[in-house]
Design an enzyme around this catalytic site. Structure first.
Site, PDB file in Angstrom:
ATOM      1  CG  HIS A  17       5.574   4.667  -1.692  1.00  0.00           C
ATOM      2  ND1 HIS A  17       6.687   4.393  -0.942  1.00  0.00           N
ATOM      3  CD2 HIS A  17       4.553   4.006  -1.105  1.00  0.00           C
ATOM      4  CE1 HIS A  17       6.349   3.606   0.074  1.00  0.00           C
ATOM      5  NE2 HIS A  17       5.067   3.343  -0.006  1.00  0.00           N
ATOM      6  CE  LYS A  41       4.673  -0.764  10.019  1.00  0.00           C
ATOM      7  NZ  LYS A  41       4.583  -0.564   8.595  1.00  0.00           N
ATOM      8  NE  ARG A  91       3.147  -3.683  -1.824  1.00  0.00           N
ATOM      9  CZ  ARG A  91       3.625  -3.598  -0.591  1.00  0.00           C
ATOM     10  NH1 ARG A  91       4.859  -3.200  -0.395  1.00  0.00           N
ATOM     11  NH2 ARG A  91       2.908  -3.932   0.446  1.00  0.00           N
ATOM     12  CB  SER A 128       9.142   1.056   3.054  1.00  0.00           C
ATOM     13  OG  SER A 128       8.493   1.986   2.240  1.00  0.00           O
TER      14      SER A 128
HETATM   15  O1  PNS Z   1       2.348   2.914   5.009  1.00  0.00           O
HETATM   16  P1  PNS Z   1       1.157   2.130   5.412  1.00  0.00           P
HETATM   17  O2  PNS Z   1       1.456   1.260   6.599  1.00  0.00           O
HETATM   18  O3  PNS Z   1       0.586   1.345   4.282  1.00  0.00           O
HETATM   19  O4  PNS Z   1       0.012   3.188   5.836  1.00  0.00           O
HETATM   20  C1  PNS Z   1      -1.140   2.769   6.520  1.00  0.00           C
HETATM   21  C2  PNS Z   1      -2.077   3.942   6.835  1.00  0.00           C
HETATM   22  C3  PNS Z   1      -1.339   5.172   7.280  1.00  0.00           C
HETATM   23  C4  PNS Z   1      -2.853   4.288   5.588  1.00  0.00           C
HETATM   24  C5  PNS Z   1      -3.040   3.438   7.943  1.00  0.00           C
HETATM   25  O5  PNS Z   1      -2.290   2.928   8.995  1.00  0.00           O
HETATM   26  C6  PNS Z   1      -3.969   4.518   8.470  1.00  0.00           C
HETATM   27  O6  PNS Z   1      -4.893   4.904   7.806  1.00  0.00           O
HETATM   28  N1  PNS Z   1      -3.688   5.011   9.697  1.00  0.00           N
HETATM   29  C7  PNS Z   1      -4.459   6.070  10.329  1.00  0.00           C
HETATM   30  C8  PNS Z   1      -5.382   5.550  11.441  1.00  0.00           C
HETATM   31  C9  PNS Z   1      -6.700   5.082  10.882  1.00  0.00           C
HETATM   32  O7  PNS Z   1      -7.454   5.812  10.267  1.00  0.00           O
HETATM   33  N2  PNS Z   1      -6.980   3.792  11.090  1.00  0.00           N
HETATM   34  C10 PNS Z   1      -8.152   3.120  10.569  1.00  0.00           C
HETATM   35  C11 PNS Z   1      -7.809   2.524   9.210  1.00  0.00           C
HETATM   36  S1  PNS Z   1      -9.051   1.426   8.660  1.00  0.00           S
END
Ligand code: PNS
Length: 159
Positions: A17, A41, A91, A128
């Protein structure tokens, strides 16, 4: 001033990150690191701990704002911040399909908001989830996470 939102659960932040944020700062004047609080989670670290570890890892760089992102769509959050770029890290090839789906969905949900991808480079193998698993089993995660994260993982899993 060009800005991007880099959102995630950051449970915990890894050197992958950090590398993406540092590379992102070459392309953008400001990055908002948004910690997702309502992850499906069960998180290992509280939001306060995650924010503290991010700030520490970035040496309180004034170009980086660390914020919380409680609920709702990422595109709405970005718009509320006046930002029209979502930064995501890639990644390995395995990330690509899911990330492409998210980027296209976000374009649908938030017209005018674009996703920019940055390679995680040398940290392509770090996540993570893997870091937590390794640390919980007594593995040495030095070098793949910032120093404060390493310490906090040691404390969490002290036997
Ligand atoms: O740490 P992560 O799991 O890679 O993060 C994922 C994240 C936070 C970017 C994704 O879950 C997200 O955007 N959540 C907010 C809800 C949302 O907008 N959902 C539609 C995404 S297409």
């Amino acid at each position: 001033m060009s800005s991007a939102v880099y959102a995630g659960s950051f449970d915990p932040i890894t050197n992958g990150h950090v590398a993406i944020i540092r590379s992102g700062l070459v392309a953008f004047d400001r990055i908002i690191v948004a910690v997702l609080t309502n992850t499906t989670k069960q998180p290992l670290f509280s939001v306060d701990e995650r924010v503290e570890m991010i700030r520490d890892a970035l040496d309180d760089d004034p170009r980086v704002e660390v914020d919380r992102f409680d609920h709702g769509l990422l595109t709405d959050y970005a718009r509320g911040k006046g930002v029209d770029v979502i930064l995501r890290g890639l990644r390995a090839a395995g990330d690509f399909e899911h990330e492409l789906q998210m980027a296209n969905m976000n374009r649908q949900l938030g017209p005018g908001i674009e996703t920019v991808f940055i390679s995680a480079g040398d940290y392509f193998f770090v996540s993570s989830t893997l870091v937590k698993e390794a640390a919980s089993l007594g593995g040495d995660v030095k070098g793949v996470v910032p120093a404060l994260v390493e310490k906090k993982l040691r404390d969490k899993f002290a036997r």
